[in-house]
Design an enzyme around this catalytic site. Structure first.
Site, PDB file in Angstrom:
ATOM      1  N   VAL A 143       0.827  -1.207   0.000  1.00  0.00           N
ATOM      2  CA  VAL A 143       0.000   0.000   0.000  1.00  0.00           C
ATOM      3  C   VAL A 143       0.860   1.255   0.000  1.00  0.00           C
ATOM      4  O   VAL A 143       0.403   2.329  -0.401  1.00  0.00           O
ATOM      5  CB  VAL A 143      -0.963   0.030   1.214  1.00  0.00           C
ATOM      6  CG1 VAL A 143      -1.923  -1.148   1.170  1.00  0.00           C
ATOM      7  CG2 VAL A 143      -0.206   0.070   2.536  1.00  0.00           C
ATOM      8  N   ASP A 144       2.114   1.133   0.431  1.00  0.00           N
ATOM      9  CA  ASP A 144       2.990   2.304   0.532  1.00  0.00           C
ATOM     10  C   ASP A 144       3.431   2.859  -0.816  1.00  0.00           C
ATOM     11  O   ASP A 144       3.957   3.967  -0.887  1.00  0.00           O
ATOM     12  CB  ASP A 144       4.229   1.958   1.358  1.00  0.00           C
ATOM     13  CG  ASP A 144       3.895   1.696   2.814  1.00  0.00           C
ATOM     14  OD1 ASP A 144       2.949   2.310   3.325  1.00  0.00           O
ATOM     15  OD2 ASP A 144       4.581   0.865   3.441  1.00  0.00           O
ATOM     16  N   TYR A 297      -6.083  -0.037   9.730  1.00  0.00           N
ATOM     17  CA  TYR A 297      -6.392  -1.193   8.888  1.00  0.00           C
ATOM     18  C   TYR A 297      -7.555  -0.928   7.934  1.00  0.00           C
ATOM     19  O   TYR A 297      -7.666  -1.591   6.897  1.00  0.00           O
ATOM     20  CB  TYR A 297      -6.751  -2.400   9.756  1.00  0.00           C
ATOM     21  CG  TYR A 297      -5.577  -3.063  10.457  1.00  0.00           C
ATOM     22  CD1 TYR A 297      -4.287  -2.543  10.349  1.00  0.00           C
ATOM     23  CD2 TYR A 297      -5.755  -4.195  11.229  1.00  0.00           C
ATOM     24  CE1 TYR A 297      -3.225  -3.146  10.994  1.00  0.00           C
ATOM     25  CE2 TYR A 297      -4.698  -4.815  11.881  1.00  0.00           C
ATOM     26  CZ  TYR A 297      -3.428  -4.285  11.765  1.00  0.00           C
ATOM     27  OH  TYR A 297      -2.371  -4.883  12.395  1.00  0.00           O
ATOM     28  N   GLN A 299      -8.085   1.431   5.906  1.00  0.00           N
ATOM     29  CA  GLN A 299      -7.669   1.916   4.592  1.00  0.00           C
ATOM     30  C   GLN A 299      -7.174   0.800   3.681  1.00  0.00           C
ATOM     31  O   GLN A 299      -7.331   0.861   2.466  1.00  0.00           O
ATOM     32  CB  GLN A 299      -6.595   2.998   4.745  1.00  0.00           C
ATOM     33  CG  GLN A 299      -5.273   2.521   5.326  1.00  0.00           C
ATOM     34  CD  GLN A 299      -4.437   3.651   5.887  1.00  0.00           C
ATOM     35  OE1 GLN A 299      -3.981   4.519   5.150  1.00  0.00           O
ATOM     36  NE2 GLN A 299      -4.216   3.642   7.201  1.00  0.00           N
ATOM     37  N   ARG A 300      -6.593  -0.242   4.266  1.00  0.00           N
ATOM     38  CA  ARG A 300      -6.035  -1.307   3.435  1.00  0.00           C
ATOM     39  C   ARG A 300      -6.969  -2.509   3.313  1.00  0.00           C
ATOM     40  O   ARG A 300      -6.672  -3.451   2.580  1.00  0.00           O
ATOM     41  CB  ARG A 300      -4.664  -1.743   3.960  1.00  0.00           C
ATOM     42  CG  ARG A 300      -4.686  -2.574   5.229  1.00  0.00           C
ATOM     43  CD  ARG A 300      -3.281  -2.843   5.721  1.00  0.00           C
ATOM     44  NE  ARG A 300      -3.266  -3.936   6.685  1.00  0.00           N
ATOM     45  CZ  ARG A 300      -2.253  -4.167   7.508  1.00  0.00           C
ATOM     46  NH1 ARG A 300      -1.186  -3.378   7.484  1.00  0.00           N
ATOM     47  NH2 ARG A 300      -2.298  -5.177   8.351  1.00  0.00           N
TER      48      ARG A 300
END
Length: 419
Positions: A143-144, A297, A299-300
């Site tokens: 996700v980064d 969590y 958001q992912r």
């Protein structure tokens, strides 16, 4: 042509679309049944390989594998477990090869970020030294959005869509109440060293003055006086202020605003919560009433709001990983290439793991405004295509349906191995 088995594992923090990559890998392996026999998955990532805790994916139905495409989390279990240096911890790597030999595994697909790419590369190198014919392919995920070579990292587009949406919706809430209630809202997002997720919050505002009014990036040193002045000015002019802050916000000397003093299994600093830290500064310096939230969590895991583009990216790199392996490529990673910006077009190329492992891609300075508090048009042009399209999961009884797997275990053939 002789059949050999494949091993797939998930690593690190999961995403809304990592299972779409799993779906791509597994479906492509099943289609290549003249070369690939069974697909095994590591239970809880690479730990499953070390402890010979394998899942027999061949026992899963076609419908269950298809359902992975719209299921968040890590269907086979993931882990934060970084294999140590190969010279000092050679036994761990040799154990992997022993397990692969015992189960006739010749294809290794490792789905993760930069640390996972490094592990994949090391396993490839050791298997060659040991004379064991193993093809190791890294499947990108984070996700980064900090993996090099690839235009973007599968998992990021969906987080970006969630954060941009949440920023816009929360801003409307704050704006409606600011006359008598909250003046400042702080949203903390993921991003330890790279500000890509924080930047995505900037997509919420399309015109001058629209929130978020400040974005605080890890790439820009935190200046308390400058930030407070900007917040104060914003509240006085707009009535309220919305801030998106990266968990990795740091001072000029590199110290995190929210350093908890601990490290995780990968050796990264554990951060204790930058949103309450920043909100406390605002209260102390300016006295404004505030609210803060941590996307964490949510958001992912938000598959219900996934970017269709991101889902397609994730599935495509999973399939391409198998294609690379069957073509005899080794120590490679399928990478997304942006062919054109408008209209957005892309394809999948391959990158040597030596160019990927332990490398981080940061926000270019020209993606951040001169004052360091917002994104530029160039950044918006880069980000916008990645959040396009909706790919809603099927719903049942008002809730999203998810894959429910058998997760049948494979009989162990080797002595117990202690981590």
């Amino acid at each position: 042509m002789a059949q050999h088995n494949a091993f797939y594992a998930q690593s690190g923090g999961v995403t809304a679309v990592i299972n779409a990559s799993a779906c791509g890998v597994i479906e492509a392996c099943r289609e290549a049944n003249d070369q690939i026999g069974k697909v095994y998955a590591g239970h809880n990532g690479i730990i499953g390989a070390l402890t010979e805790d394998l899942i027999d994916v061949s026992q899963e139905s076609e419908a269950s594998i298809t359902a992975l495409r719209h299921t968040p989390g890590g269907a086979f279990g993931s882990c934060r477990y970084k294999l140590k240096d190969i010279d000092t911890h050679r036994a761990q790597y040799e154990r992997l090869i022993e397990v692969f030999k015992a189960h006739d595994i010749r294809y290794f697909f490792y789905n993760g970020g930069g640390d996972s790419a490094d592990t994949c590369l090391k396993v490839s190198q050791l298997s060659e030294k040991m004379g064991y014919p193993l093809t190791a392919i890294h499947v990108p995920k984070t996700v980064d959005n900090d993996l090099p070579v690839t235009d973007n990292s599968p998992g990021f587009g969906s987080v970006a869509k969630y954060i941009a949406t949440s920023t816009r919706e929360a801003s409307l809430d704050v704006a409606s109440m600011c006359a008598t209630s909250t003046k400042v809202f702080v949203l903390e997002v993921m991003g330890r060293h790279a500000g890509w997720i924080a930047a995505s919050g900037g997509l919420a505002g399309e015109s001058e003055g629209e929130p978020p009014h400040l974005i605080i990036f890890p790439e820009i040193a935190f200046d308390r006086e400058a930030v407070m002045a900007r917040v104060d000015k914003c509240v006085k002019e707009c009535g309220y202020c919305v801030i998106v802050v990266s968990e990795g916000a740091r001072y000029e000397d590199g110290t995190f605003l929210a350093d908890a003093g601990n490290t995780d299994a990968f050796g990264h600093r554990q951060l204790g919560g930058v949103a309450p830290t920043l909100a406390g500064m605002i209260k102390q310096d300016l006295g404004y009433k505030y609210h803060w939230a941590v996307a964490d969590y949510l958001q992912r895991a938000a598959r219900h709001l996934a970017s269709k583009t991101d889902v397609e990216h994730a599935y495509a790199v999973g399939r391409e990983a198998v294609a690379l392996a069957l073509a005899g490529k080794n120590a490679m990673m399928p990478a997304i290439r942006r062919v054109s910006e408008s209209p957005y077009q892309w394809d999948v190329i391959s990158a040597p793991l030596k160019e990927v492992a332990n490398q981080e891609k940061f926000m270019p300075r020209d993606y951040i405004s001169e004052d360091g508090f917002s994104i530029t048009p160039a950044c918006r042009s880069y980000l916008s295509p990645l959040i396009q399209g909706e790919d809603f999961p099927p719903f049942e009884n008002g809730l999203p349906k998810v894959a429910k797997l058998k997760l049948a275990k494979v009989e162990k053939r080797l002595p117990v191995f202690t981590l």
